[in-house]
Scaffold this active site. Structure first.
Site, PDB file in Angstrom:
ATOM      1  N   LYS A 227       0.822  -1.216   0.000  1.00 35.57           N
ATOM      2  CA  LYS A 227       0.000   0.000   0.000  1.00 35.57           C
ATOM      3  C   LYS A 227       0.856   1.267   0.000  1.00 35.57           C
ATOM      4  CE  LYS A 227      -4.350  -1.946   1.473  1.00 35.57           C
ATOM      5  NZ  LYS A 227      -5.373  -2.083   2.514  1.00 35.57           N
ATOM      6  N   ARG A 262      -3.363 -10.018   5.057  1.00 33.02           N
ATOM      7  CA  ARG A 262      -3.791 -10.084   3.652  1.00 33.02           C
ATOM      8  C   ARG A 262      -2.653  -9.536   2.791  1.00 33.02           C
ATOM      9  NH1 ARG A 262      -5.959  -6.606  -0.060  1.00 33.02           N
ATOM     10  NH2 ARG A 262      -7.447  -7.468  -1.545  1.00 33.02           N
TER      11      ARG A 262
HETATM   12  C1  8Y7 Z   1      -8.011  -4.519   2.032  1.00 30.25           C
HETATM   13  C2  8Y7 Z   1      -9.058  -5.325   1.558  1.00 30.25           C
HETATM   14  C3  8Y7 Z   1      -8.193  -4.205  -0.097  1.00 30.25           C
HETATM   15  C4  8Y7 Z   1      -7.732  -4.548   3.417  1.00 30.25           C
HETATM   16  C5  8Y7 Z   1      -9.513  -6.157   3.633  1.00 30.25           C
HETATM   17  C6  8Y7 Z   1      -5.362  -3.186  -1.689  1.00 30.25           C
HETATM   18  C7  8Y7 Z   1     -10.117  -5.738  -0.651  1.00 30.25           C
HETATM   19  C8  8Y7 Z   1      -6.654  -2.531  -1.680  1.00 30.25           C
HETATM   20  N1  8Y7 Z   1      -7.469  -3.837   0.978  1.00 30.25           N
HETATM   21  N2  8Y7 Z   1      -9.806  -6.135   2.342  1.00 30.25           N
HETATM   22  N3  8Y7 Z   1      -9.156  -5.112   0.223  1.00 30.25           N
HETATM   23  N4  8Y7 Z   1      -8.511  -5.384   4.184  1.00 30.25           N
HETATM   24  N5  8Y7 Z   1     -10.229  -6.932   4.466  1.00 30.25           N
HETATM   25  O1  8Y7 Z   1      -4.372  -2.405  -1.806  1.00 30.25           O
HETATM   26  O2  8Y7 Z   1      -6.861  -3.860   3.956  1.00 30.25           O
HETATM   27  O3  8Y7 Z   1      -5.212  -4.405  -1.602  1.00 30.25           O
HETATM   28  S1  8Y7 Z   1      -8.014  -3.635  -1.726  1.00 30.25           S
END
Ligand code: 8Y7
Length: 284
Positions: A227, A262
């Protein structure tokens, strides 16, 4: 060990959380997602990548068909289903790994669960679609409730907090109560402070320092992989150059008690987690 142990109910499956840091591998099946967009638009390529992440140690595969990158355009529910459901079906036919569907739309969630997904990852914390609550309650799926300030279109327009950790914690507790009132079992819920979703660098740092507090009411997921906070800290404009920074945050988060990470880089994150978990437990 500073992590509470939970048994996370995801439909008929249970994932133990707290002993070992769990790793969720990101699979974006979008033509536009900011760091791996366009790589996995073909379902066979997407499934191949998912199976590789399973091999590398991922406990969960998070499949998303709509980019939530700041400023990204929304996609139709039909398009989102067309991108994700065939991948879920094919992956489910070849693996029993837990699958989460990254969506804010109840119709997509429902179709994904029917196709074999086990978890709903809703970055709107069940706010975007009023029917999401029923889909979650009726299916018994695992749910991830994330905090976001604003919408993906507006969230980075000068977000302000008096106390980021306190406000996010309060919000997540309110969303847990909302979900439980609507029939979702508490054992199905994981919370997430939403790194980068309506937060400045300083807010993100405060939330990462606040992981021990966030983990008091439910298991915590942290998504910081590649990020922009890493760009801000290290001056890495290219998301592909943010791997080491992401691993630093992964190690920190695991040590402070995050239950699930994640990430894009599964194999390296699993190595970091094994080291940190070993140190935290104090035995091999
Ligand atoms: C997150 C996410 C994204 C996160 C959860 C990216 C879909 C943006 N970020 N879901 N999703 N937590 N639970 O940079 O931080 O991956 S999308």
């Amino acid at each position: 060990m500073n992590r509470r142990i939970y048994n996370w109910k995801c439909g008929k499956h249970t994932l133990q959380l707290g002993e070992k840091t769990r790793v969720m591998g990101i699979l974006n099946v979008t033509p536009d997602s900011f760091s791996d967009g366009g790589d996995f638009v073909d379902p066979d390529d997407a499934v191949k990548r998912a199976l590789q992440m399973v091999e590398e140690g991922a406990d969960i595969i998070d499949i998303g068909g709509e980019s939530t990158r700041p400023g990204a355009a929304p996609v139709s529910v039909e398009e989102e289903i067309k991108r994700t459901v065939p991948v879920i079906k094919k992956l489910r036919a070849q693996s029993d790994v837990l699958i989460s569907i990254d969506t804010m739309k109840s119709e997509t969630a429902l179709r994904a669960l029917e196709a074999g997904a086990n978890i709903i990852n809703d970055v709107s914390g069940f706010e975007a679609d009023p029917k999401m609550l029923d889909v979650a309650a009726e299916s018994g799926a695992g749910v991830i409730l994330m905090h976001m300030k604003g919408t993906p279109q507006t969230m980075q327009d000068n977000p302000t907090y008096e106390d980021a950790v306190g406000e996010v914690l309060h919000y997540l507790e309110e969303r847990i109560a909302f979900a439980v009132r609507g029939g979702v079992r508490r054992e199905c819920i994981v919370v997430d402070p939403g790194i980068g979703f309506g937060k400045t660098l300083e807010h993100n740092l405060q939330l990462l320092r606040g992981i021990p507090d966030l983990g008091k009411s439910a298991p915590v997921l942290i998504g910081a992989s590649r990020k922009s906070m890493i760009d801000k800290l290290l001056d890495r404009e290219d998301p592909n150059q943010r791997g080491a920074g992401s691993l630093g945050i992964a190690g920190w988060s695991a040590a402070l008690g995050a239950h699930i990470l994640r990430v894009h880089d599964v194999i390296d994150t699993c190595d970091v987690c094994r080291i940190v978990d070993t140190l935290c437990i104090g035995e091999l």
